[in-house]
Design an enzyme around this catalytic site. Structure first.
Site, PDB file in Angstrom:
ATOM      1  CD  GLU A  79      62.778 -13.432  39.209  1.00 21.31           C
ATOM      2  OE1 GLU A  79      62.267 -12.743  38.316  1.00 21.31           O
ATOM      3  OE2 GLU A  79      62.126 -14.191  39.954  1.00 21.31           O
ATOM      4  CG  ASP A 129      56.404 -18.307  45.351  1.00 17.82           C
ATOM      5  OD1 ASP A 129      55.236 -18.187  44.929  1.00 17.82           O
ATOM      6  OD2 ASP A 129      56.838 -17.694  46.328  1.00 17.82           O
ATOM      7  CB  CYS A 161      44.336   2.002  54.411  1.00 18.54           C
ATOM      8  SG  CYS A 161      44.014   0.300  53.851  1.00 18.54           S
ATOM      9  CB  CYS A 179      38.352   0.910  48.228  1.00 12.27           C
ATOM     10  SG  CYS A 179      39.951   0.089  48.106  1.00 12.27           S
ATOM     11  CB  CYS A 237      36.812  -0.040  55.660  1.00 11.76           C
ATOM     12  SG  CYS A 237      37.485   0.823  54.212  1.00 11.76           S
ATOM     13  CB  CYS A 240      50.110 -15.618  45.082  1.00 13.68           C
ATOM     14  SG  CYS A 240      50.705 -15.286  43.412  1.00 13.68           S
ATOM     15  CB  CYS A 275      39.252  -5.104  51.955  1.00 12.46           C
ATOM     16  SG  CYS A 275      40.951  -4.506  51.983  1.00 12.46           S
TER      17      CYS A 275
END
Length: 376
Positions: A256, A304, A83, A9, A3, A331, A12
């Site tokens: 939710e 979650d 990308c 950027c 990349c 996450c 990553c």
């Protein structure tokens, strides 16, 4: 693969390192993070092909109609051609959109002066269906020449099922506004996940890595018993894991707070003809507190939460309901670790952590933990 904009950027951290190197770094990080709990941290589940996996792409534009990603910690657009995390057709669609914006003299929004129209373009892709949803985010509710724009785009890319104009007049960094107009198609696409069909709109929460999401959900649900009377799916989004997990339960209740997500969840319920699940529009913590006060019965709980984790009130209420199992998908492993320590004080123990690489080449890790009561 290399990349060329990685340093600018910043999205990553490991993109120009061998994939095995990034997996080992993540393994080490998870081992260190969960060490205080003295539980087994399994090796992270990686991808066979860790490129082109993103099914959601967001780009911005500069005044020269160049599209790109934001420089780390700024709103300066870093132009790119392809990308490595995007599939080739997604970037080809964006390239065509940039060409059409310039052709039809569509103005680009200036964040400093708060003038102009186009703020972002959001692309969503069905990994199985191969359908695309294009969302044009604009500060202007009127998109002049939209008919010609849509006709030209769809003619070149017939996989595009819908084009939506999202109006965002807010002077913030939030990408999407609340108002939308369908310019072409039905305003959504559908995709298949774990053999079920799901409706995906521009606002829907849907995991960006289809194959790894399937691997994670399959593993997570395998940790629960095969027969469950009542299952709660909290922070349920558009109902994905609750609907998939309904195969194991006699009754499922999804919670939710986002009303649009609940609308999509009920659509997904109907599309898949699953009648023993119901979705409630409520804050997860508020729902759990009310359920605890009413002494509701629940056998297993799926949670979650967002990256910020759950709340102490949610955890206290969940423990007081005394479900036999609590399945925690995260996450944000750091906040999950914090929450697991609080659950432990309320009598819930865990023995294994299962990390998944849902975001290859970045520092992010998704983790699965099953908790049970000490007395069970």
């Amino acid at each position: 693969m290399n990349c060329t904009i990685a340093k600018k950027c910043g999205g990553c951290a490991y993109i120009n390192n061998p994939y095995a190197y990034s997996l080992e770094k993540k393994n080490q990080a998870m081992q260190k993070l969960f060490a205080p709990l003295h539980i087994k941290v399994h090796p992270i589940v990686g991808m066979k092909d860790p490129y082109g996996y993103r099914n959601k792409v967001i780009v911005a534009f500069n005044k020269n109609y160049e599209y790109g990603l934001y420089e780390e910690n700024s709103h300066r657009v870093i132009p790119y051609t392809h990308c490595l995390l995007h599939d080739e057709e997604s970037d080809a669609i964006i390239q065509k959109i940039a060409f059409l914006f310039k052709k039809y003299h569509v103005s680009i929004y200036d964040e400093k002066r708060h003038r102009g129209d186009i703020r972002h373009v959001l692309l969503r892709r069905g990994a199985v269906s191969k359908q695309y949803l294009v969302t044009i985010v604009s500060a202007n509710p009127v998109f002049k020449g939209s008919k010609n724009f849509c006709n030209s785009l769809v003619k070149t890319f017939p996989h595009i099922q819908s084009i939506v104009l999202n109006i965002n007049k807010r002077q913030t960094s939030i990408v999407l506004g609340q108002e939308e107009k369908v310019l072409y198609g039905k305003g959504y696409i559908v995709d298949t996940l774990c053999n079920l069909t799901f409706k995906i709109s521009s606002q829907s929460f849907y995991q960006i890595n289809h194959d790894q999401c399937e691997a994670l959900y399959t593993k997570a649900l395998s940790l629960l018993p095969d027969t469950i009377d009542t299952l709660y799916d909290t922070y349920c989004g558009i109902g994905t894991i609750g609907l998939i997990g309904s195969r194991k339960a006699k009754q499922v209740i999804g919670i939710e707070r986002n009303k649009d997500a609940i609308k999509d969840a009920n659509t997904n319920k109907k599309m898949n003809k699953i009648n023993h699940i119901s979705f409630l529009c409520d804050d997860a913590t508020d729902f759990m507190v009310k359920a605890a006060r009413s002494h509701e019965h629940v056998d297993a709980l799926i949670m979650d939460p967002p990256r910020s984790g759950s709340t102490s009130a949610f955890i206290k209420a969940a423990a007081s309901l005394s479900p036999q199992y609590i399945l925690y998908i995260s996450c944000g492993p750091e906040t999950q670790m914090r929450d697991l320590q609080l659950f432990k004080k309320y009598g819930y123990v865990s023995h294994d952590v299962y990390p998944f690489d849902l975001f290859p080449h970045t520092k992010h890790v998704e983790t699965v933990v099953l908790m049970s009561r000490k007395d069970k």
